[in-house]
Design a protein around this motif. Sequence first.
Motif, PDB file in Angstrom:
ATOM      1  N   ASN A   1       2.556   6.209  -7.125  1.00 48.02           N
ATOM      2  CA  ASN A   1       1.523   7.042  -7.734  1.00 48.02           C
ATOM      3  C   ASN A   1       1.631   8.496  -7.302  1.00 48.02           C
ATOM      4  O   ASN A   1       0.911   9.346  -7.820  1.00 48.02           O
ATOM      5  CB  ASN A   1       0.120   6.506  -7.383  1.00 48.02           C
ATOM      6  CG  ASN A   1      -0.132   5.157  -8.027  1.00 48.02           C
ATOM      7  OD1 ASN A   1       0.453   4.826  -9.051  1.00 48.02           O
ATOM      8  ND2 ASN A   1      -1.004   4.375  -7.417  1.00 48.02           N
TER       9      ASN A   1
ATOM     10  N   SER B   1      -3.516  -1.423  -9.800  1.00 48.25           N
ATOM     11  CA  SER B   1      -3.094  -1.141  -8.423  1.00 48.25           C
ATOM     12  C   SER B   1      -3.854  -2.019  -7.427  1.00 48.25           C
ATOM     13  O   SER B   1      -3.286  -2.461  -6.427  1.00 48.25           O
ATOM     14  CB  SER B   1      -3.289   0.334  -8.093  1.00 48.25           C
ATOM     15  OG  SER B   1      -4.637   0.711  -8.276  1.00 48.25           O
TER      16      SER B   1
ATOM     17  N   LEU C   1       2.613   1.579  -3.407  1.00 50.01           N
ATOM     18  CA  LEU C   1       1.699   2.045  -4.451  1.00 50.01           C
ATOM     19  C   LEU C   1       1.434   3.542  -4.316  1.00 50.01           C
ATOM     20  O   LEU C   1       1.397   4.264  -5.313  1.00 50.01           O
ATOM     21  CB  LEU C   1       0.381   1.280  -4.390  1.00 50.01           C
ATOM     22  CG  LEU C   1       0.379  -0.106  -5.000  1.00 50.01           C
ATOM     23  CD1 LEU C   1      -0.927  -0.830  -4.697  1.00 50.01           C
ATOM     24  CD2 LEU C   1       0.594  -0.035  -6.513  1.00 50.01           C
ATOM     25  N   GLN C   2       1.224   3.997  -3.089  1.00 54.79           N
ATOM     26  CA  GLN C   2       0.975   5.422  -2.881  1.00 54.79           C
ATOM     27  C   GLN C   2       2.205   6.258  -3.239  1.00 54.79           C
ATOM     28  O   GLN C   2       2.080   7.342  -3.789  1.00 54.79           O
ATOM     29  CB  GLN C   2       0.559   5.681  -1.432  1.00 54.79           C
ATOM     30  CG  GLN C   2      -0.783   5.120  -1.064  1.00 54.79           C
ATOM     31  CD  GLN C   2      -1.904   5.733  -1.890  1.00 54.79           C
ATOM     32  OE1 GLN C   2      -1.858   6.885  -2.281  1.00 54.79           O
ATOM     33  NE2 GLN C   2      -2.928   4.936  -2.161  1.00 54.79           N
ATOM     34  N   THR C   3       3.389   5.746  -2.938  1.00 58.78           N
ATOM     35  CA  THR C   3       4.616   6.466  -3.269  1.00 58.78           C
ATOM     36  C   THR C   3       4.830   6.518  -4.777  1.00 58.78           C
ATOM     37  O   THR C   3       5.152   7.570  -5.334  1.00 58.78           O
ATOM     38  CB  THR C   3       5.827   5.790  -2.589  1.00 58.78           C
ATOM     39  OG1 THR C   3       5.585   5.743  -1.181  1.00 58.78           O
ATOM     40  CG2 THR C   3       7.102   6.551  -2.866  1.00 58.78           C
TER      41      THR C   3
ATOM     42  N   TYR D   1      -3.653   5.613   8.048  1.00 64.29           N
ATOM     43  CA  TYR D   1      -3.511   4.923   6.761  1.00 64.29           C
ATOM     44  C   TYR D   1      -2.752   3.596   6.903  1.00 64.29           C
ATOM     45  O   TYR D   1      -3.240   2.556   6.445  1.00 64.29           O
ATOM     46  CB  TYR D   1      -2.845   5.841   5.734  1.00 64.29           C
ATOM     47  CG  TYR D   1      -2.725   5.218   4.377  1.00 64.29           C
ATOM     48  CD1 TYR D   1      -3.855   4.909   3.628  1.00 64.29           C
ATOM     49  CD2 TYR D   1      -1.485   4.909   3.841  1.00 64.29           C
ATOM     50  CE1 TYR D   1      -3.745   4.321   2.381  1.00 64.29           C
ATOM     51  CE2 TYR D   1      -1.360   4.327   2.603  1.00 64.29           C
ATOM     52  CZ  TYR D   1      -2.496   4.040   1.868  1.00 64.29           C
ATOM     53  OH  TYR D   1      -2.382   3.447   0.639  1.00 64.29           O
TER      54      TYR D   1
ATOM     55  N   ARG E   1       0.758   9.903  -4.444  1.00 63.25           N
ATOM     56  CA  ARG E   1      -0.466  10.386  -3.821  1.00 63.25           C
ATOM     57  C   ARG E   1      -0.422  10.361  -2.303  1.00 63.25           C
ATOM     58  O   ARG E   1      -1.456  10.407  -1.670  1.00 63.25           O
ATOM     59  CB  ARG E   1      -1.652   9.549  -4.296  1.00 63.25           C
ATOM     60  CG  ARG E   1      -2.020   9.841  -5.723  1.00 63.25           C
ATOM     61  CD  ARG E   1      -3.356   9.268  -6.033  1.00 63.25           C
ATOM     62  NE  ARG E   1      -3.320   7.826  -5.990  1.00 63.25           N
ATOM     63  CZ  ARG E   1      -3.839   7.038  -6.908  1.00 63.25           C
ATOM     64  NH1 ARG E   1      -4.426   7.538  -7.942  1.00 63.25           N
ATOM     65  NH2 ARG E   1      -3.778   5.736  -6.786  1.00 63.25           N
ATOM     66  N   ILE E   2       0.735  10.272  -1.704  1.00 59.48           N
ATOM     67  CA  ILE E   2       0.762  10.316  -0.247  1.00 59.48           C
ATOM     68  C   ILE E   2       0.642  11.786   0.168  1.00 59.48           C
ATOM     69  O   ILE E   2       1.522  12.592  -0.103  1.00 59.48           O
ATOM     70  CB  ILE E   2       2.053   9.687   0.317  1.00 59.48           C
ATOM     71  CG1 ILE E   2       2.026   8.202   0.098  1.00 59.48           C
ATOM     72  CG2 ILE E   2       2.197  10.011   1.786  1.00 59.48           C
ATOM     73  CD1 ILE E   2       3.134   7.440   0.770  1.00 59.48           C
ATOM     74  N   ASP E   3      -0.481  12.107   0.765  1.00 63.79           N
ATOM     75  CA  ASP E   3      -0.748  13.473   1.195  1.00 63.79           C
ATOM     76  C   ASP E   3      -1.488  13.416   2.525  1.00 63.79           C
ATOM     77  O   ASP E   3      -2.712  13.395   2.564  1.00 63.79           O
ATOM     78  CB  ASP E   3      -1.584  14.203   0.140  1.00 63.79           C
ATOM     79  CG  ASP E   3      -1.760  15.668   0.473  1.00 63.79           C
ATOM     80  OD1 ASP E   3      -0.902  16.207   1.192  1.00 63.79           O
ATOM     81  OD2 ASP E   3      -2.760  16.269   0.032  1.00 63.79           O
TER      82      ASP E   3
ATOM     83  N   GLY F   1       0.803  -1.213   0.000  1.00 63.37           N
ATOM     84  CA  GLY F   1       0.000   0.000   0.000  1.00 63.37           C
ATOM     85  C   GLY F   1       0.836   1.263   0.000  1.00 63.37           C
ATOM     86  O   GLY F   1       0.583   2.195  -0.767  1.00 63.37           O
ATOM     87  N   LEU F   2       1.866   1.298   0.851  1.00 65.96           N
ATOM     88  CA  LEU F   2       2.734   2.481   0.899  1.00 65.96           C
ATOM     89  C   LEU F   2       3.546   2.620  -0.385  1.00 65.96           C
ATOM     90  O   LEU F   2       3.749   3.730  -0.880  1.00 65.96           O
ATOM     91  CB  LEU F   2       3.646   2.421   2.119  1.00 65.96           C
ATOM     92  CG  LEU F   2       2.945   2.564   3.474  1.00 65.96           C
ATOM     93  CD1 LEU F   2       3.950   2.390   4.610  1.00 65.96           C
ATOM     94  CD2 LEU F   2       2.219   3.896   3.585  1.00 65.96           C
TER      95      LEU F   2
ATOM     96  N   ASP G   1      -3.791  11.108  10.160  1.00 65.94           N
ATOM     97  CA  ASP G   1      -3.771  10.454   8.852  1.00 65.94           C
ATOM     98  C   ASP G   1      -2.504   9.623   8.675  1.00 65.94           C
ATOM     99  O   ASP G   1      -2.524   8.540   8.089  1.00 65.94           O
ATOM    100  CB  ASP G   1      -3.841  11.485   7.723  1.00 65.94           C
ATOM    101  CG  ASP G   1      -5.212  12.103   7.583  1.00 65.94           C
ATOM    102  OD1 ASP G   1      -6.153  11.585   8.211  1.00 65.94           O
ATOM    103  OD2 ASP G   1      -5.348  13.086   6.832  1.00 65.94           O
TER     104      ASP G   1
END
Length: 196
Positions: free
Chosen positions: A32, A167, A28-30, A46, A34-36, A25-26, A42
């Motif tokens: 993409n 994803s 994929l977010q990195t 997450y 989209r880690i905000d 998950g981390l 938060d």
Amino acid sequence: MSIRKWFYLFWTTLLIGAGGAVIAGLALQTVNGRIDFKSVADFWLYPLILFGYGVLVSVYAQLGFFAYLILNYMGIGVFPRKIWQYIQLVLAVLALLELIFLRTFVGGDRDVISDLVLGISILLTALIVTYFKVKSTNASAWIPTFFFMSAISIVEIIGVLRIGVDSATVFIVVPLVACNAFQILMLHRVLKPAAG
């Protein structure tokens, strides 16, 4: 297998699944971008959600593992051992071919590259896990391990494959395959009688 040994396998597999989901998950977010995180809550929430999701995936993987053990037991009881091994090998190859090629031809607008990458990844993972299983046990573990890591893993991910989002596929395949690899590699250690 005693309750204590099963309990050990159960909880360690839960942790493997949870860790795999957090990492996937981390990552994929990195990737993409989209880690905000809006707040410190938060930042902690997450990974906690990913952890819980990984626990659910690990339970699903354990159900598949025990279903495979029952299937293998029944297959050995119905067919001669050599024929059952050939059946497992053929089914594993068919599952891989279906994952890599058939979905693309039948699905029409499917992305060929993502199916090819997923199929090759599962094949390589199955071969690596099989190598280590044979190295730590004996050559008779080759076909059952390869069948479990390829065909059973593919059956377990059919639901997410229907979604068709890469994803989402990565998010479930990473912890599920990690759990499957851990379980099949630990099985002979768990079943080994205690030194008395």
